[in-house]
Design an enzyme around this catalytic site. Sequence first.
Site, PDB file in Angstrom:
ATOM      1  N   HIS A 102       0.821  -1.212   0.000  1.00 38.70           N
ATOM      2  CA  HIS A 102       0.000   0.000   0.000  1.00 38.70           C
ATOM      3  C   HIS A 102       0.858   1.266   0.000  1.00 38.70           C
ATOM      4  O   HIS A 102       0.351   2.335   0.332  1.00 38.70           O
ATOM      5  CB  HIS A 102      -0.923   0.005   1.229  1.00 38.70           C
ATOM      6  CG  HIS A 102      -1.962  -1.068   1.182  1.00 38.70           C
ATOM      7  ND1 HIS A 102      -2.389  -1.749   2.295  1.00 38.70           N
ATOM      8  CD2 HIS A 102      -2.652  -1.600   0.155  1.00 38.70           C
ATOM      9  CE1 HIS A 102      -3.320  -2.644   1.961  1.00 38.70           C
ATOM     10  NE2 HIS A 102      -3.479  -2.569   0.668  1.00 38.70           N
ATOM     11  N   HIS A 103       2.133   1.130  -0.346  1.00 43.44           N
ATOM     12  CA  HIS A 103       2.976   2.342  -0.285  1.00 43.44           C
ATOM     13  C   HIS A 103       2.522   3.385  -1.301  1.00 43.44           C
ATOM     14  O   HIS A 103       2.800   4.559  -1.162  1.00 43.44           O
ATOM     15  CB  HIS A 103       4.455   1.998  -0.485  1.00 43.44           C
ATOM     16  CG  HIS A 103       4.800   1.630  -1.897  1.00 43.44           C
ATOM     17  ND1 HIS A 103       4.375   0.455  -2.476  1.00 43.44           N
ATOM     18  CD2 HIS A 103       5.495   2.287  -2.850  1.00 43.44           C
ATOM     19  CE1 HIS A 103       4.813   0.421  -3.728  1.00 43.44           C
ATOM     20  NE2 HIS A 103       5.493   1.508  -3.979  1.00 43.44           N
ATOM     21  N   ARG A 104       1.837   2.905  -2.331  1.00 44.64           N
ATOM     22  CA  ARG A 104       1.174   3.822  -3.271  1.00 44.64           C
ATOM     23  C   ARG A 104      -0.207   3.257  -3.568  1.00 44.64           C
ATOM     24  O   ARG A 104      -0.366   2.041  -3.656  1.00 44.64           O
ATOM     25  CB  ARG A 104       1.959   3.931  -4.564  1.00 44.64           C
ATOM     26  CG  ARG A 104       3.236   4.723  -4.389  1.00 44.64           C
ATOM     27  CD  ARG A 104       3.664   5.340  -5.680  1.00 44.64           C
ATOM     28  NE  ARG A 104       4.864   6.130  -5.446  1.00 44.64           N
ATOM     29  CZ  ARG A 104       5.379   6.972  -6.322  1.00 44.64           C
ATOM     30  NH1 ARG A 104       4.812   7.124  -7.499  1.00 44.64           N
ATOM     31  NH2 ARG A 104       6.449   7.660  -6.032  1.00 44.64           N
TER      32      ARG A 104
ATOM     33  N   LYS B  97      -2.571  -2.431  -7.894  1.00 44.72           N
ATOM     34  CA  LYS B  97      -2.873  -2.763  -9.291  1.00 44.72           C
ATOM     35  C   LYS B  97      -2.367  -4.150  -9.626  1.00 44.72           C
ATOM     36  O   LYS B  97      -1.278  -4.543  -9.211  1.00 44.72           O
ATOM     37  CB  LYS B  97      -2.125  -1.749 -10.174  1.00 44.72           C
ATOM     38  CG  LYS B  97      -2.424  -1.852 -11.636  1.00 44.72           C
ATOM     39  CD  LYS B  97      -3.601  -0.988 -12.037  1.00 44.72           C
ATOM     40  CE  LYS B  97      -4.099  -1.284 -13.430  1.00 44.72           C
ATOM     41  NZ  LYS B  97      -4.859  -2.532 -13.515  1.00 44.72           N
TER      42      LYS B  97
ATOM     43  N   LYS C 189       7.246  -4.594 -10.286  1.00 47.75           N
ATOM     44  CA  LYS C 189       7.037  -4.269 -11.694  1.00 47.75           C
ATOM     45  C   LYS C 189       6.629  -2.794 -11.841  1.00 47.75           C
ATOM     46  O   LYS C 189       7.179  -2.055 -12.647  1.00 47.75           O
ATOM     47  CB  LYS C 189       5.907  -5.177 -12.202  1.00 47.75           C
ATOM     48  CG  LYS C 189       5.804  -5.298 -13.677  1.00 47.75           C
ATOM     49  CD  LYS C 189       4.607  -6.170 -14.060  1.00 47.75           C
ATOM     50  CE  LYS C 189       4.776  -7.627 -13.656  1.00 47.75           C
ATOM     51  NZ  LYS C 189       3.720  -8.490 -14.251  1.00 47.75           N
TER      52      LYS C 189
ATOM     53  N   ASP D 100       8.054   2.953 -13.209  1.00 49.40           N
ATOM     54  CA  ASP D 100       7.518   4.226 -12.715  1.00 49.40           C
ATOM     55  C   ASP D 100       6.022   4.370 -12.957  1.00 49.40           C
ATOM     56  O   ASP D 100       5.546   5.417 -13.417  1.00 49.40           O
ATOM     57  CB  ASP D 100       8.271   5.415 -13.343  1.00 49.40           C
ATOM     58  CG  ASP D 100       9.728   5.424 -12.934  1.00 49.40           C
ATOM     59  OD1 ASP D 100      10.004   5.254 -11.733  1.00 49.40           O
ATOM     60  OD2 ASP D 100      10.600   5.555 -13.814  1.00 49.40           O
TER      61      ASP D 100
ATOM     62  N   LYS E 260      -2.929  -8.680  -6.905  1.00 48.68           N
ATOM     63  CA  LYS E 260      -3.305  -9.708  -7.887  1.00 48.68           C
ATOM     64  C   LYS E 260      -4.536 -10.428  -7.396  1.00 48.68           C
ATOM     65  O   LYS E 260      -4.757 -10.561  -6.192  1.00 48.68           O
ATOM     66  CB  LYS E 260      -2.165 -10.723  -8.029  1.00 48.68           C
ATOM     67  CG  LYS E 260      -2.220 -11.507  -9.313  1.00 48.68           C
ATOM     68  CD  LYS E 260      -1.700 -10.664 -10.460  1.00 48.68           C
ATOM     69  CE  LYS E 260      -1.381 -11.425 -11.683  1.00 48.68           C
ATOM     70  NZ  LYS E 260      -0.405 -10.671 -12.486  1.00 48.68           N
TER      71      LYS E 260
ATOM     72  N   SER F 243      -1.950  -0.139 -18.862  1.00 46.20           N
ATOM     73  CA  SER F 243      -3.081  -0.053 -17.923  1.00 46.20           C
ATOM     74  C   SER F 243      -3.077   1.302 -17.214  1.00 46.20           C
ATOM     75  O   SER F 243      -4.131   1.906 -16.985  1.00 46.20           O
ATOM     76  CB  SER F 243      -2.973  -1.150 -16.859  1.00 46.20           C
ATOM     77  OG  SER F 243      -3.558  -2.342 -17.313  1.00 46.20           O
TER      78      SER F 243
HETATM   79  N1  GLU Z   1      -1.735  -9.117 -15.508  1.00 48.27           N
HETATM   80  C1  GLU Z   1      -0.761  -8.227 -16.062  1.00 48.27           C
HETATM   81  C2  GLU Z   1       0.554  -8.386 -15.338  1.00 48.27           C
HETATM   82  O1  GLU Z   1       0.845  -9.419 -14.782  1.00 48.27           O
HETATM   83  C3  GLU Z   1      -1.259  -6.794 -16.154  1.00 48.27           C
HETATM   84  C4  GLU Z   1      -1.589  -6.135 -14.859  1.00 48.27           C
HETATM   85  C5  GLU Z   1      -2.274  -4.771 -15.001  1.00 48.27           C
HETATM   86  O2  GLU Z   1      -2.382  -4.278 -16.111  1.00 48.27           O
HETATM   87  O3  GLU Z   1      -2.684  -4.247 -13.970  1.00 48.27           O
HETATM   88  O4  GLU Z   1       1.397  -7.530 -15.369  1.00 48.27           O
END
Ligand code: GLU
Length: 472
Positions: A64-66, A70, A94, A99, A106, A363
């Site tokens: 949760h640092h940002r 996602k 990632k 950035d 996930k 994304s």
């Molecule tokens: N599922 C993709 C990944 O492993 C995309 C994740 C996303 O776009 O939030 O990077």
Amino acid sequence: MSHKQDAFYASVIRNFDKAAALTEYPSGLLEQIKACNAVYQMKFPVKLGDNYEVIEAYRVQHSHHRLPTKGGIRFSHLVNQEEVMALASLMTFKCAIVDVPFGGAKGGVKVSPRKYNAEQLEKITRRYTVELVRKNFIGPGIDVPAPDYGTGPREMAWILDTYQQMKNGELDSAGCVTGKPVHQNGIRGRTEATGRGVYYGLRELVNNKHAMKELGLDIGMAGKTMVIQGLGNVGSYTGLISQEEGDAKVIAISEIEGTILDKKGLDIKKLIAYRKEHGSILGFPGSKTLENRDDWVGIECDILVPAALESQIHKDNAADVKTKIVAEAANGPVTADAEEILVKKGVLVMADMYLNAGGVTVSYFEWLKNLSHIRFGRMSKRFDQNANNNLVDMVLRLTGKTLSQKERDLLTKGADEVDLVRSGLEETMVNSFNQIYEIYASRDKVKDFRSAAFISALDKVASDYMTLGVFP
Ligand code: GLU
């Protein structure tokens, strides 16, 4: 398979610890960065035909640092808590590497999509979304899912619709999920993004003189032989774009039904069409089928691309690898044990957390588009085009020369959304490659590309934590 899957999270932790040991950050901070912040396991009933099925599902927010957090949602019968934790952890690193200002997350739903029809999958997806909304595990500023293995734009549209039904009138609701169909608040260029990012990453590596000298390979993508495992979204675009824009030669493809090889090169576009028609890659004209599907690992090539699931190259087959570059287009396809063997053999493993970050990068662009409620390029395309035409007219008048319509179009074109998305993605992949390669090439203690990628991520996440004041 399952014993390898159980080891996935352990493998991520082992890689993290190895890289963390090369930094000077306090151990408490490193422990906090490593830990999964929130794990939500759910079981919900869905009525499918005459039966009720209890579906097991997860959403893990690693950091949760940002915010928002996602990461994609996976539909697979192999989903388990440790797998989702591993994948959520990778998302944090990632995002930091490229950035993208999000924490990692996930989701996973333990179902085999092939066992259900569209209507049943819709029920499952919508019910999963309801569970996420009820626990406040989804929202444009909270946690933003996306496609992953077994899901795509269709599932994202169901998620968006369910969310909007429950949050009527929320202005930024379209940003609650990415990877949506273009006409349902998606963005052009998202579907190809992960594969395109893999291509840009590989192109940077093979154009790097220092790296190619170390690996004993010629500079440039043209003519490089590739073997790809998986002809899903990531594998197919990686192959297509490497072939069309890089002039690389894809000599083998491995899929569930088997592995095919053609040393002269497979035409990926035709192969995708062939598979659509025949339901299989086997029998593709000019190719031969390998006796054992798993032998893709040992095919001699310049670049080996696992683009399917985790733990595909493990300690029992790593010695068979006959390539110089392993390109992790999937998440976690090389186990920590296997990587040790590969690095000793002089193989460079381009780590997932950099190489497949193109998906989350685009994304991020989609999310920005949703928050700004306007398509990229809408305000500027025509303005740029007119200004460029005026400039060209002026030059032609002053020089007395003429141009063909094609030449003029090339010079004057204003950028469309897809042009801007691709250029933003290319810029991101190039910058991040340079950041990681600088760490890899200049620090003696750093022996592998993955550790360099981790260090690049750790520097950014640690500095965020320190700015937050949690760790002075
Ligand atoms: N599922 C993709 C990944 O492993 C995309 C994740 C996303 O776009 O939030 O990077």
